[in-house]
Design a protein around this motif. Structure first.
Motif, mmCIF file in Angstrom:
data_model
loop_
_atom_site.group_PDB
_atom_site.id
_atom_site.type_symbol
_atom_site.label_atom_id
_atom_site.label_comp_id
_atom_site.label_asym_id
_atom_site.label_seq_id
_atom_site.Cartn_x
_atom_site.Cartn_y
_atom_site.Cartn_z
ATOM 1 N N LYS A 224 1.566 -2.147 1.030
ATOM 2 C CA LYS A 224 2.236 -0.886 0.707
ATOM 3 C C LYS A 224 1.514 -0.144 -0.398
ATOM 4 O O LYS A 224 1.058 -0.730 -1.375
ATOM 5 N N LYS A 225 1.418 1.187 -0.246
ATOM 6 C CA LYS A 225 0.921 2.082 -1.280
ATOM 7 C C LYS A 225 1.955 3.187 -1.479
ATOM 8 O O LYS A 225 2.805 3.422 -0.620
ATOM 9 N N THR A 226 1.877 3.864 -2.627
ATOM 10 C CA THR A 226 2.819 4.950 -2.916
ATOM 11 C C THR A 226 2.051 6.193 -3.326
ATOM 12 O O THR A 226 1.173 6.140 -4.184
ATOM 13 N N ASN B 206 -10.147 -3.078 5.029
ATOM 14 C CA ASN B 206 -10.616 -1.969 4.201
ATOM 15 C C ASN B 206 -10.358 -0.684 4.980
ATOM 16 O O ASN B 206 -11.000 -0.434 6.009
ATOM 17 N N ALA B 207 -9.403 0.088 4.527
ATOM 18 C CA ALA B 207 -9.004 1.303 5.247
ATOM 19 C C ALA B 207 -8.565 2.362 4.249
ATOM 20 O O ALA B 207 -7.971 2.048 3.211
ATOM 21 N N VAL C 15 -5.185 10.069 -1.806
ATOM 22 C CA VAL C 15 -5.870 9.035 -1.026
ATOM 23 C C VAL C 15 -5.117 7.716 -1.162
ATOM 24 O O VAL C 15 -4.876 7.252 -2.275
ATOM 25 N N ALA C 16 -4.759 7.135 -0.031
ATOM 26 C CA ALA C 16 -4.167 5.793 -0.020
ATOM 27 C C ALA C 16 -5.241 4.838 0.476
ATOM 28 O O ALA C 16 -5.664 4.922 1.633
ATOM 29 N N THR C 17 -5.692 3.968 -0.392
ATOM 30 C CA THR C 17 -6.780 3.057 -0.065
ATOM 31 C C THR C 17 -6.284 1.624 -0.007
ATOM 32 O O THR C 17 -5.707 1.126 -0.971
ATOM 33 N N SER D 237 -6.276 3.470 -6.037
ATOM 34 C CA SER D 237 -7.275 4.517 -5.866
ATOM 35 C C SER D 237 -7.061 5.593 -6.911
ATOM 36 O O SER D 237 -5.942 5.998 -7.190
ATOM 37 N N ALA D 238 -8.145 6.086 -7.503
ATOM 38 C CA ALA D 238 -8.042 7.135 -8.519
ATOM 39 C C ALA D 238 -8.063 8.518 -7.901
ATOM 40 O O ALA D 238 -7.839 9.506 -8.589
#
Length: 485
Positions: free
Chosen positions: A163-165, A69-70, A128-130, A123-124
């Motif tokens: 991975k997040k974008t 969780n980061a 923020v990249a959650t 994440s809404a």
């Protein structure tokens, strides 16, 4: 930290950030919005302007670990927001392009990262990249050649990533003239066990990327088209975003006017999550030690992030890159006469989840020759393993080169037996794979005497019989000799 290793085919192909088409902007002195000047005669789409760009965010971790969780915050601002100067980097005539301080004037709202949808970050919140437990991961072997991730371990196959974008939308920015507009992107994140990417500030928490936005004149582009019959000709002065280039850290150099340089380019962020495995085992020694007996161990993990999940291994999973245990996942009630700590059926847990107080506690059971591996403790996590008291002499060994520090006892304990304090072994800052071997010894001296064994007793009886028989033969022979005389 582990050594950094760039993925094989990253280099130039992933350097320039991919973009999608959007609406062009005004070139009037006031910077007011304008209608598209170059449109497709068929569908009215703008085939040129690229108002939206996306940045990939990778979190690399050990193949053993679950996604932590980061959370990471991103913001964007003009490269030199404290200066009123429009041109922040002067270009050499004919060699480099001038760099203009980024524009923040909008037709609406403010320039910021878009709120990310579930497909991108889960994440809404804008910027923020959650990351969270259960996020999809990709192992190193399954990653594509164009993946712009920076692997941390020199040994192939030991890692995976989530991975997040992040999305930046310049569609409402009011550029007033062609040029290279420079922005500074800042990442802020302070997560347990996570090392941020390059470009870190003195505080150790801010990570930078430099983003250049290339704005060009529509009329000039239109005039250079070999076949522009399918487009509507622009009217007046109009601008469009032609491309984006992002650099690692704070990039102070002016871009070349004649060549596409690849120096220091980037298309992503890579942060590394460092975690370790905790393995503990049981060995029984001594002539009175029971190899069938189960022993109870209480493991307490503390100083962890709420919701963190640790997988527990009781058997080989046939993956050479994972740490495995060798124990019974299920144990029946009263498994044998030697075991007193198990009175009902036991199912040992496949995973542990950290609670709101940052701790998790679990009782485990081991026989002689067995071990259990708890995978993915973030660097800096604390643990204590306490063995339930038995009528054995207990000790433990922290196997050499496992990162065990034993800060509550002997600082140089690796590889040597340690007398347990209250039957417990603990480390308040894990910084390497920990392998703790518990040994229970029970030995007893057996009294010695004439009748010490069955064989010995029989030997004594046999000797007595031989003596009696021999005496009788001797007496009989003596009597016979006397009668002859």
């Amino acid at each position: 930290m582990k050594k950094y290793r760039q993925f094989a085919n990253l280099i130039a192909s992933a350097a320039v950030i991919a973009s999608i088409a959007a609406v062009p902007m005004s070139a009037s002195a006031a910077g007011t919005p304008y209608t598209p000047g170059l449109t497709d005669a068929t569908d009215g789409a703008d085939p040129v302007s690229q108002n939206v760009t996306m940045i990939d965010k990778y979190l690399v971790m050990d193949v053993n670990a679950n996604v932590p969780n980061a959370s990471f915050d991103f913001s964007i601002a003009p490269y030199d927001s404290s200066s009123a100067e429009k041109t922040v980097i002067t270009a050499a005539s004919g060699t480099n392009l001038a760099v203009i301080n980024g524009v923040t004037t909008q037709t609406s709202g403010t320039l910021d990262f878009k709120a990310n949808d579930a497909a991108n970050t889960g994440s809404a919140a804008a910027g923020v990249a959650t990351f969270a437990q259960g996020d999809t991961t990709v192992t190193e072997g399954a990653a594509g050649a164009d993946t712009a991730v920076v692997w941390q371990d020199v040994t192939a196959g030991n890692e995976k990533y989530a991975k997040k974008t992040l999305t930046l939308d310049f569609s409402t920015v009011q550029f007033t003239e062609p040029g290279v507009y420079r922005y500074l992107i800042t990442e802020t994140g302070d997560n347990q066990g996570v090392a941020n990417d390059t470009g870190v500030s003195a505080s150790g928490q801010n990570t930078y990327r430099t983003l250049d936005v290339y704005v060009e004149d529509y009329a000039d582009y239109y005039a250079k088209l070999a076949d522009n019959s399918e487009y509507t000709a622009p009217s007046g002065k109009q601008l469009f975003i032609a491309d984006y280039v992002m650099y690692e850290g704070k990039h102070d150099a002016a871009p070349s006017a004649t060549a596409a340089t690849t120096t220091n380019k980037s298309s992503s962020y890579t942060n590394a999550y460092t975690s370790y495995d905790l393995t503990f085992s049981k060995t029984v020694t001594g002539n009175q030690g029971s190899k069938d007996k189960y022993f109870a161990f209480t493991v307490e993990i503390s100083g962890a992030v709420e919701g963190t999940v640790y997988d527990v291994s009781y058997a080989d999973d046939n993956n050479a890159n994972t740490t495995d245990g060798n124990a019974d996942a299920t144990i029946s009630a009263d498994p044998n006469s030697a075991t007193t700590c198990i009175t009902s059926n036991v199912t040992q847990p496949a995973a542990l989840t950290v609670g709101a107080d940052g701790t998790v506690t679990q009782v485990f059971y081991l026989q002689h020759g067995q071990s259990i591996a708890i995978r993915g403790l973030a660097e800096g996590t604390s643990y204590t393993i306490t063995e339930a008291p038995e009528d054995y002499t207990a000790s433990a060994t922290a196997k050499a080169d496992t990162g065990f520090d034993n800060k509550t006892g002997d600082e140089n304990a690796e590889g040597s037996a340690i007398a347990l304090s209250n039957n417990a072994m603990s480390d308040d800052y894990i910084q390497g794979d920990a392998d703790i071997a518990f040994t229970n010894d029970r030995s007893g001296a057996i009294p010695t005497g004439i009748l010490t064994t069955v064989a010995g007793s029989l030997g004594v009886v046999a000797l007595g019989a031989i003596g009696v028989t021999g005496g009788m033969i001797y007496k009989k022979k003596k009597k016979s000799e006397d009668e002859e005389d």
